[in-house]
Scaffold this motif. Structure first.
Motif, mmCIF file in Angstrom:
data_model
loop_
_atom_site.group_PDB
_atom_site.id
_atom_site.type_symbol
_atom_site.label_atom_id
_atom_site.label_comp_id
_atom_site.label_asym_id
_atom_site.label_seq_id
_atom_site.Cartn_x
_atom_site.Cartn_y
_atom_site.Cartn_z
ATOM 1 N N ILE A 114 0.825 -1.212 0.000
ATOM 2 C CA ILE A 114 0.000 0.000 0.000
ATOM 3 C C ILE A 114 0.857 1.258 0.000
ATOM 4 N N ILE A 115 1.938 1.274 0.796
ATOM 5 C CA ILE A 115 2.748 2.490 0.936
ATOM 6 C C ILE A 115 4.177 2.319 0.423
ATOM 7 N N GLY A 116 4.559 1.093 0.078
ATOM 8 C CA GLY A 116 5.925 0.859 -0.362
ATOM 9 C C GLY A 116 6.881 0.820 0.819
ATOM 10 N N GLU A 117 8.158 0.849 0.539
ATOM 11 C CA GLU A 117 9.177 0.825 1.596
ATOM 12 C C GLU A 117 9.499 2.246 2.012
ATOM 13 N N ALA A 136 14.218 6.033 -7.324
ATOM 14 C CA ALA A 136 13.631 5.037 -6.423
ATOM 15 C C ALA A 136 12.201 5.422 -6.054
ATOM 16 N N ARG A 137 11.967 6.719 -5.858
ATOM 17 C CA ARG A 137 10.617 7.172 -5.507
ATOM 18 C C ARG A 137 9.657 6.970 -6.678
ATOM 19 N N GLN A 138 10.131 7.256 -7.882
ATOM 20 C CA GLN A 138 9.266 7.084 -9.054
ATOM 21 C C GLN A 138 8.919 5.613 -9.260
ATOM 22 N N ALA A 139 9.906 4.745 -9.077
ATOM 23 C CA ALA A 139 9.649 3.303 -9.201
ATOM 24 C C ALA A 139 8.670 2.843 -8.129
ATOM 25 N N ARG A 140 8.800 3.412 -6.954
ATOM 26 C CA ARG A 140 7.879 3.080 -5.857
ATOM 27 C C ARG A 140 6.455 3.504 -6.205
ATOM 28 N N ASP A 171 5.142 4.024 -9.224
ATOM 29 C CA ASP A 171 4.616 3.209 -10.342
ATOM 30 C C ASP A 171 4.130 1.850 -9.846
ATOM 31 N N LYS A 172 4.883 1.234 -8.942
ATOM 32 C CA LYS A 172 4.487 -0.073 -8.416
ATOM 33 C C LYS A 172 3.213 0.036 -7.586
ATOM 34 N N LEU A 173 3.124 1.086 -6.773
ATOM 35 C CA LEU A 173 1.936 1.261 -5.934
ATOM 36 C C LEU A 173 0.698 1.584 -6.761
ATOM 37 N N VAL A 174 0.879 2.255 -7.889
ATOM 38 C CA VAL A 174 -0.246 2.522 -8.798
ATOM 39 C C VAL A 174 -0.803 1.204 -9.329
#
Length: 431
Positions: free
Chosen positions: A190-193, A238-242, A244-247
């Protein structure tokens, strides 16, 4: 009158003290094979394991559970056989791990957790310049991992460190374990790392630049700027990848509702599914607080999108203003928490320079730990909400998705937000 002479005999028995009932026990002297022996207390039937210390060959003293008086310093207490036997939960064989966390052997799980958090903050290598902080932090984390697990704690109470009581798979890296205190793995989808975990790891693993001492101030500043730029770029990626994954994760969760009939019955079933998920998530560390933060962001973003079609878009404008006010309020609150923490650290530094009552010093340390945890949570919450705002914006603005589907997504997002915001912490069980 001549003195009475009592005849002696070769020693056959040794004595020890039962660690469970403190009763003195006597047993036949075993052969000197160097192995640990096991005896049973006649009073409480507790099984003890005792390491018999035999004197070196040719020494004047005889084999005994205590050293000969000729080999003992004056007024020194006689030593006892080294005990490696079994204890109980009420009377553990060892207390070293409890001592590390500063708790009594009968401490409750909540007190153990509270002290762990306080000590972890005080001794975290990223916050404490003491060269021994890393080793202390490691011991604190390992002690907590054992004492927070009922089975491992029971084994430790019984056998001490004579038995391997480490968690299955070994001890967790302290930084990864510390990260678990804010939501744990259950919230990752839901929130990533939370980036603080990664920052902790990087700070500890960053090698020292030995060549920096030979550089001029201008060269040092240039190198630091270059390193900072590289780090900032890596952090942004890293934030952008996070995001995209959460989307992807959020779209999948919303599709459970949006791909269905979207009627009253479907909405009720969807809300119940989310409620059950929330009941599980709230049991995690800071679970209720995280759910409220997530729910607030989801609800605000859903209303902001749906408000575009209400009152000539004034609804969207209103919720946009509300969002900016919330961001400003949370930023100021986080800065205040950081300033309070800095003030506490300054007070602790002053206390180290001048003599201070131990009770007063301990109170300062506890206050600093409490403020540190609050500042850490405030910073993590600010980060999580910022990431989730980007996730919601991308989820509700995909140009490849029909507007009717985006409206359904916003409706489902609003339902999740309402459920998460309504979660309440369980009442503590009455003793």
């Amino acid at each position: 009158m001549s003195p009475t002479i009592i005849e002696s005999r070769k020693p056959q028995y040794l004595t020890a003290e039962c660690i469970s009932c403190n009763t003195p026990v006597e047993f036949l002297m075993p052969k000197p094979n160097g192995e640990v022996i096991y005896i049973e207390c006649y009073a409480c039937k507790q099984v003890l394991s005792i390491d018999i210390q035999y004197p070196p060959k040719g020494a004047a003293s005889s084999t005994s559970s205590t050293p000969n008086s000729s080999n003992t310093k004056k007024d020194a207490p006689p030593s006892k056989p080294k005990r490696t036997g079994t204890g109980t939960d009420a009377s553990p064989l060892e207390s070293e791990l409890y001592d590390i966390l500063g708790v009594p052997v009968d401490a409750s799980p909540s007190l153990i957790k509270k002290n762990y958090r306080a000590l972890a903050l005080q001794n975290h290598p990223d916050k404490n310049p003491d060269p021994e902080a890393h080793a202390k932090f490691q011991k604190i984390s390992e002690a907590y991992q054992i004492l927070s697990d009922p089975k491992l704690r029971s084994d430790y109470n019984m056998y001490g460190q004579n038995k391997d009581v480490s968690p299955e798979g070994g001890f967790v890296n302290p930084e990864a374990f510390f990260k678990q205190q804010f939501g744990g793995d259950r919230f990752v989808d839901i929130i990533g790392e939370i980036s603080i975990g990664r920052d902790m790891r990087d700070a500890l693993n960053e090698p020292e630049d030995e060549s920096a001492s030979s550089l001029s101030p201008e060269e040092k500043a240039k190198r630091e700027a270059s390193v900072s730029e590289i780090k900032d770029k890596a952090r942004d990626e890293a934030r952008q990848a996070r995001v995209d994954k959460l989307v992807q994760n959020l779209v999948h969760k919303l599709s459970i509702y949006t791909d269905g009939p979207c009627d009253y019955a479907a909405a009720k079933a969807y809300q119940e599914m989310i409620r059950l998920e929330a009941e599980e998530l709230k049991a995690e560390s800071y679970g209720v607080e995280l759910l409220h933060a997530i729910g607030f962001t989801y609800t605000l973003k859903a209303k902001q999108y749906l408000g575009k079609n209400e009152m000539l878009g004034l609804g969207s404008w209103f919720h946009g203003v509300r969002e900016k006010g919330h961001i400003l309020s949370e930023t100021v609150s986080t800065l205040r928490a950081a300033m309070d923490l800095q003030q506490s650290f300054t007070q602790l530094q002053e206390a180290e320079k001048e003599p201070m009552d131990e009770a007063a010093k301990k109170a300062l340390e506890e206050a600093a730990a409490s403020k540190g945890l609050r500042a850490l949570w405030k910073g993590s919450k600010l980060e999580v909400e910022g990431v989730l705002r980007d996730v919601c914006d991308k989820t509700l603005s995909d140009p490849n998705v029909p507007k009717t589907t985006l409206i359904k997504r916003a409706s489902a997002l609003k339902m999740i937000g309402a459920v998460f915001e309504g979660v309440k912490a369980d009442k503590p069980a009455e003793p």
